[in-house]
Motif scaffolding. Sequence first.
Motif, PDB file in Angstrom:
ATOM      1  N   VAL A 151      45.420  29.790   9.706  1.00  0.00           N
ATOM      2  CA  VAL A 151      46.533  29.586   8.755  1.00  0.00           C
ATOM      3  C   VAL A 151      47.224  30.915   8.467  1.00  0.00           C
ATOM      4  O   VAL A 151      48.459  31.006   8.468  1.00  0.00           O
ATOM      5  CB  VAL A 151      46.016  28.946   7.441  1.00  0.00           C
ATOM      6  CG1 VAL A 151      47.082  28.986   6.367  1.00  0.00           C
ATOM      7  CG2 VAL A 151      45.593  27.503   7.684  1.00  0.00           C
ATOM      8  N   LEU A 152      46.441  31.962   8.253  1.00  0.00           N
ATOM      9  CA  LEU A 152      47.023  33.271   7.965  1.00  0.00           C
ATOM     10  C   LEU A 152      47.803  33.809   9.160  1.00  0.00           C
ATOM     11  O   LEU A 152      48.878  34.393   9.006  1.00  0.00           O
ATOM     12  CB  LEU A 152      45.920  34.265   7.561  1.00  0.00           C
ATOM     13  CG  LEU A 152      45.275  33.984   6.200  1.00  0.00           C
ATOM     14  CD1 LEU A 152      44.099  34.929   5.974  1.00  0.00           C
ATOM     15  CD2 LEU A 152      46.276  34.118   5.064  1.00  0.00           C
ATOM     16  N   ILE A 153      47.290  33.577  10.376  1.00  0.00           N
ATOM     17  CA  ILE A 153      48.002  34.013  11.579  1.00  0.00           C
ATOM     18  C   ILE A 153      49.329  33.269  11.695  1.00  0.00           C
ATOM     19  O   ILE A 153      50.363  33.869  11.994  1.00  0.00           O
ATOM     20  CB  ILE A 153      47.132  33.797  12.842  1.00  0.00           C
ATOM     21  CG1 ILE A 153      45.995  34.815  12.870  1.00  0.00           C
ATOM     22  CG2 ILE A 153      47.964  33.908  14.108  1.00  0.00           C
ATOM     23  CD1 ILE A 153      44.995  34.600  13.978  1.00  0.00           C
ATOM     24  N   CYS A 154      49.293  31.961  11.428  1.00  0.00           N
ATOM     25  CA  CYS A 154      50.517  31.155  11.481  1.00  0.00           C
ATOM     26  C   CYS A 154      51.541  31.662  10.471  1.00  0.00           C
ATOM     27  O   CYS A 154      52.717  31.811  10.783  1.00  0.00           O
ATOM     28  CB  CYS A 154      50.211  29.679  11.210  1.00  0.00           C
ATOM     29  SG  CYS A 154      49.288  28.868  12.519  1.00  0.00           S
ATOM     30  N   GLU A 155      51.076  31.920   9.249  1.00  0.00           N
ATOM     31  CA  GLU A 155      51.971  32.421   8.197  1.00  0.00           C
ATOM     32  C   GLU A 155      52.572  33.760   8.615  1.00  0.00           C
ATOM     33  O   GLU A 155      53.767  33.989   8.463  1.00  0.00           O
ATOM     34  CB  GLU A 155      51.209  32.603   6.871  1.00  0.00           C
ATOM     35  CG  GLU A 155      50.827  31.306   6.198  1.00  0.00           C
ATOM     36  CD  GLU A 155      52.013  30.399   5.955  1.00  0.00           C
ATOM     37  OE1 GLU A 155      53.065  30.884   5.504  1.00  0.00           O
ATOM     38  OE2 GLU A 155      51.908  29.195   6.235  1.00  0.00           O
ATOM     39  N   ASN A 156      51.739  34.628   9.139  1.00  0.00           N
ATOM     40  CA  ASN A 156      52.190  35.946   9.570  1.00  0.00           C
ATOM     41  C   ASN A 156      53.227  35.813  10.677  1.00  0.00           C
ATOM     42  O   ASN A 156      54.266  36.475  10.668  1.00  0.00           O
ATOM     43  CB  ASN A 156      50.988  36.777  10.043  1.00  0.00           C
ATOM     44  CG  ASN A 156      51.354  38.203  10.337  1.00  0.00           C
ATOM     45  OD1 ASN A 156      52.268  38.751   9.748  1.00  0.00           O
ATOM     46  ND2 ASN A 156      50.659  38.798  11.272  1.00  0.00           N
ATOM     47  N   ALA A 157      52.978  34.914  11.626  1.00  0.00           N
ATOM     48  CA  ALA A 157      53.895  34.710  12.743  1.00  0.00           C
ATOM     49  C   ALA A 157      55.244  34.187  12.247  1.00  0.00           C
ATOM     50  O   ALA A 157      56.300  34.645  12.682  1.00  0.00           O
ATOM     51  CB  ALA A 157      53.285  33.743  13.752  1.00  0.00           C
ATOM     52  N   LYS A 158      55.204  33.233  11.291  1.00  0.00           N
ATOM     53  CA  LYS A 158      56.451  32.684  10.747  1.00  0.00           C
ATOM     54  C   LYS A 158      57.245  33.759  10.005  1.00  0.00           C
ATOM     55  O   LYS A 158      58.452  33.862  10.158  1.00  0.00           O
ATOM     56  CB  LYS A 158      56.151  31.518   9.799  1.00  0.00           C
ATOM     57  CG  LYS A 158      55.784  30.245  10.521  1.00  0.00           C
ATOM     58  CD  LYS A 158      55.757  29.063   9.591  1.00  0.00           C
ATOM     59  CE  LYS A 158      54.422  28.990   8.900  1.00  0.00           C
ATOM     60  NZ  LYS A 158      54.236  27.775   8.128  1.00  0.00           N
ATOM     61  N   LEU A 159      56.545  34.562   9.210  1.00  0.00           N
ATOM     62  CA  LEU A 159      57.226  35.600   8.446  1.00  0.00           C
ATOM     63  C   LEU A 159      57.848  36.641   9.378  1.00  0.00           C
ATOM     64  O   LEU A 159      58.949  37.130   9.126  1.00  0.00           O
ATOM     65  CB  LEU A 159      56.246  36.254   7.464  1.00  0.00           C
ATOM     66  CG  LEU A 159      55.815  35.356   6.295  1.00  0.00           C
ATOM     67  CD1 LEU A 159      54.722  36.031   5.490  1.00  0.00           C
ATOM     68  CD2 LEU A 159      56.989  34.999   5.400  1.00  0.00           C
ATOM     69  N   LYS A 160      57.157  36.958  10.483  1.00  0.00           N
ATOM     70  CA  LYS A 160      57.714  37.908  11.448  1.00  0.00           C
ATOM     71  C   LYS A 160      58.996  37.362  12.055  1.00  0.00           C
ATOM     72  O   LYS A 160      59.964  38.096  12.241  1.00  0.00           O
ATOM     73  CB  LYS A 160      56.703  38.194  12.559  1.00  0.00           C
ATOM     74  CG  LYS A 160      55.631  39.192  12.159  1.00  0.00           C
ATOM     75  CD  LYS A 160      54.713  39.490  13.332  1.00  0.00           C
ATOM     76  CE  LYS A 160      53.623  40.466  12.933  1.00  0.00           C
ATOM     77  NZ  LYS A 160      52.680  40.710  14.036  1.00  0.00           N
TER      78      LYS A 160
END
Length: 197
Positions: free
Chosen positions: A153-162
Amino acid sequence: MIDTKSKYSISEVSEITGYPQHVLRFYEKEFKLNIPRNKSNHRYYTYKEIEKINYIKELQNKGFTNKQIKLILNSPEEIIVNNHNETAITSVAFQLNDISNGKNFITEFQNSLIEKIQETLNQNYINNIEALKELKTEIEQLKHEIKNKEHDVLICENAKLKMKLKEKSYEVAELKEKLKREKEANKSIFKRIFKIK
């Protein structure tokens, strides 16, 4: 570097992204990409479409499945329209709230498992030693799964924010260029006014 104002053909995008043309066509349907078309009904790509394709490639390289990538791409967004300027704001607060609720559920689930273990021990300690070992193993497995899910979930969030950050940087670059052109236009107007007088 990709020119923010240029339009690229599918063959050019194939060279830029490293994806064959048939894969680009497949991804257009698979990820429901809105690829614009010209009057001759040929696809053309702007920097936004190319960035999205590169983003898909980046997620694939990190081990995400197409199903997971679809979830990331289709995450809820709130569109604010203000004087014909559109700004996309990812509802991170809602997503973080969902994560927090998930953690609370997991904690409650762990607590209920621990209570079940204690009840089992109280009923018959000697006969249930093996059951206790199995439950402990299950808890460890659940903890491991929970940790992996939180990490995903954190990786997904990070990817979206990038991705959003990249989009914003292009918007800022365009606005800076527009401001520069307007300043130049204003300078030339003032020069003409002062020469006349």
